[in-house]
Design a protein around this motif. Structure first.
Motif, PDB file in Angstrom:
ATOM      1  N   ALA A  38     -31.361  54.301 -22.563  1.00 56.20           N
ATOM      2  CA  ALA A  38     -30.797  53.312 -21.651  1.00 56.20           C
ATOM      3  C   ALA A  38     -29.277  53.220 -21.759  1.00 56.20           C
ATOM      4  N   TYR A  39     -28.710  53.686 -22.864  1.00 58.83           N
ATOM      5  CA  TYR A  39     -27.257  53.619 -23.014  1.00 58.83           C
ATOM      6  C   TYR A  39     -26.549  54.526 -22.015  1.00 58.83           C
ATOM      7  N   GLU A 104     -37.029  52.549 -27.691  1.00 54.48           N
ATOM      8  CA  GLU A 104     -37.450  52.646 -26.293  1.00 54.48           C
ATOM      9  C   GLU A 104     -38.414  51.529 -25.895  1.00 54.48           C
ATOM     10  N   SER A 107     -36.311  48.528 -24.983  1.00 54.84           N
ATOM     11  CA  SER A 107     -35.389  48.688 -23.861  1.00 54.84           C
ATOM     12  C   SER A 107     -35.770  47.787 -22.688  1.00 54.84           C
TER      13      SER A 107
END
Length: 238
Positions: A38-39, A104, A107
């Protein structure tokens, strides 16, 4: 992992890769702070005379953390504790089982009652991205394949090719950069960007220590009080 920590922190946990990497590589907690999918892409840049890359392209785990051959990989196999092949296998398992699943699954997840504040100051520079930049240097008494020069975060490979690790110096709280903050989510009730550093986010010095009287509370602390009051107001009366 590749250069060791600087300053007082480095004196405690390791100021070189040789000291720091064997510890961090077997510690799920610190590894779970790695940037996940997600970064976003391109936060590790390699700028050399013959190489220009922005990684990850898609998957930081495969391209960086579990990369076993590229010099910019996260982990040096010969610095792991114990038998090299067994230690690397255990590191892979740790990343796949303890790290990827943890990062994850979290996230985008927020509690239904979520308020957040974050540091957004140029006075607290943070690592939004990192750059390995090739430097032209004269021969020096560095090892042929060294991991860390205490006075400068550099990495030498293939004899005389030396790369220096440069921070982006992006606005943030000194640890978390602004671009790592999720600004929009259905469960976020309130958000505040302010001038606050990571470790001192909740710091407050009493004006009168004997009576614990506080004055001039930071915006972050005042912002924190508001949701606490709102949450308490929603608790049913007995």
């Amino acid at each position: 992992m590749k250069t060791g920590e600087r300053g007082v922190t480095g004196m405690i946990i390791g100021d070189s890769a040789e000291k720091l990497m064997p510890v961090l590589a077997q510690s799920p907690g610190p590894l779970q702070l790695l940037p996940g999918r997600a970064y976003g892409p391109g936060w590790l840049k390699i700028e050399g005379s013959t190489t220009r890359l922005s990684l990850p392209v898609d998957d930081p785990y495969k391209e960086i953390y579990l990369n076993k051959t590229a010099w910019w990989r996260l982990c040096e196999q010969d610095l792991l504790l114990g038998d090299t092949e067994k230690a690397w296998s255990e590191f892979e398992t740790r990343i796949n089982e303890d790290v990827i699943k943890f990062i994850e699954k979290l996230s985008g997840k927020y509690h239904p009652q979520t308020w957040l504040f974050y540091g957004a100051s140029v006075d607290n520079p943070s690592d939004a991205f990192l750059t390995w930049k090739e430097r032209s240097v004269l021969r020096s008494p560095l090892p042929a394949r060294g991991y860390h020069v205490p006075s400068s975060p550099t990495y030498r490979y293939d004899g005389d090719i030396t790369f220096e690790l440069l921070s982006s110096g992006s606005p943030g709280d000194g640890t978390v950069p602004v671009n790592a903050v999720r600004m929009h989510a259905a469960r976020i009730r309130g958000i505040l960007g302010t001038d606050v550093d990571h470790e001192g986010a909740y710091a407050a010095d009493p004006v009168d220590r004997a009576r614990s009287v506080y004055s001039d509370l930071s915006d972050a602390l005042l912002f924190t009080v508001r949701p606490v009051v709102k949450i308490v107001q929603q608790v049913p009366a007995p």
